[in-house]
Design a protein around this motif. Structure first.
Motif, PDB file in Angstrom:
ATOM      1  N   ASN A 155       5.150  -0.667  37.729  1.00  0.00           N
ATOM      2  CA  ASN A 155       5.381  -1.016  39.135  1.00  0.00           C
ATOM      3  C   ASN A 155       6.849  -1.209  39.480  1.00  0.00           C
ATOM      4  O   ASN A 155       7.332  -0.736  40.512  1.00  0.00           O
ATOM      5  N   ILE A 158       8.496   2.154  39.535  1.00  0.00           N
ATOM      6  CA  ILE A 158       8.022   2.940  40.672  1.00  0.00           C
ATOM      7  C   ILE A 158       8.741   2.528  41.959  1.00  0.00           C
ATOM      8  O   ILE A 158       9.087   3.371  42.795  1.00  0.00           O
ATOM      9  N   MET A 168       6.961  10.336  41.841  1.00  0.00           N
ATOM     10  CA  MET A 168       6.062  10.229  40.697  1.00  0.00           C
ATOM     11  C   MET A 168       4.730  10.869  41.052  1.00  0.00           C
ATOM     12  O   MET A 168       4.228  10.701  42.160  1.00  0.00           O
TER      13      MET A 168
END
Length: 261
Positions: A155, A158, A168
């Protein structure tokens, strides 16, 4: 008629996804092993499509990986090929420089690959990460075991991607990280402009193919894939695997013949 098509689990299949009721032959060897197969009807249909139009492989594979697929042994040759998830367009095995220049601009506009790799180092050894790879010094990916791997562990990384102008994508067990703009659909758009293609078909099976299929004039999806098709006007094969591939290619040929009677 121009057909842009994904390859793995769309046209060719690994040992894991072979159909026992379909006649097929090996089409790719690697390190002495047979690793990919193609159905005999698929070979016949691709040849037919080459006779009445142009079939353009459009793959996430690097050029080196694409060249392992021995279409030549079945008398199939492609004048145009898109590899590296849109990062490279080949014309008779030569890099299309006009698109290569655009790719270089995309790379300069995105965070440098080396920086992205440095920031990703701490994630490489997470539980469930089976493999880490770099594709043509352009993007990187991991292969994971989802029974062990927790994608939420990424996370923080990202969240950085948007600022760094990277994207991604997940496709099966693979998670890809690419500079924003390196995509199959952008490569197709460039080639369509170069060749003055006004209408085209796209075939795919995975989320990596979604935009190229959705943006095509006629989009075809393999039933077994992980592409989201809710509320999309896409043609989905009635069957899975090699049967699904044959069904789609045959449908394209029949539709073309019906229109041109």
């Amino acid at each position: 008629m121009y057909i842009f098509s994904d390859l793995d689990r769309t046209i060719i299949y690994s040992n894991k996804f072979l159909d026992t009721d379909v006649k097929y032959q090996n089409i790719e060897k690697h390190e002495g092993r047979d690793i990919s197969y193609i159905s005999l009807k698929t070979i016949k249909y691709i040849k037919k499509l080459q006779d009445i139009g142009m079939f353009i492989p459009t793959t996430t594979r690097t050029t080196e990986q694409f060249n392992r697929i021995n279409f030549n042994q079945y008398g199939i040759n492609f004048s145009w090929v898109i590899t590296t998830n849109g990062g490279c367009i080949l014309n008779n095995n030569q890099v299309l420089e006009s698109w290569n220049e655009e790719v270089e601009k995309i790379k300069k506009n995105s965070c440098d690959l080396e920086i992205m790799l440095k920031d990703f180092e701490k994630y490489v050894d997470l539980p469930g990460v089976l493999k880490f790879g770099i594709a043509s010094e352009l993007f990187f990916y991991i292969v994971v075991d989802y029974s062990i791997f927790d994608i939420q562990c990424l996370n923080a990384y990202i969240k950085q991607l948007k600022e760094q102008k990277w994207d991604m994508y997940t496709s099966g067990r693979k998670i890809y990280f690419l500079p924003k703009g390196i995509s199959k659909e952008n490569a197709i758009k460039h080639l369509c402009e170069k060749l003055n293609i006004n209408e085209h078909i796209a075939i795919g099976d995975s989320t990596m193919d979604y935009n190229m299929v959705k943006n095509a004039d006629y989009g075809y999806v393999l039933k077994h894939g992980d592409m989201l098709t809710e509320n999309d006007d896409l043609f989905v094969s009635k069957s899975e695997g090699m049967n699904g591939t044959e069904f789609i290619l045959k449908s394209i040929i029949e539709n073309y013949q019906a229109v041109n009677i």
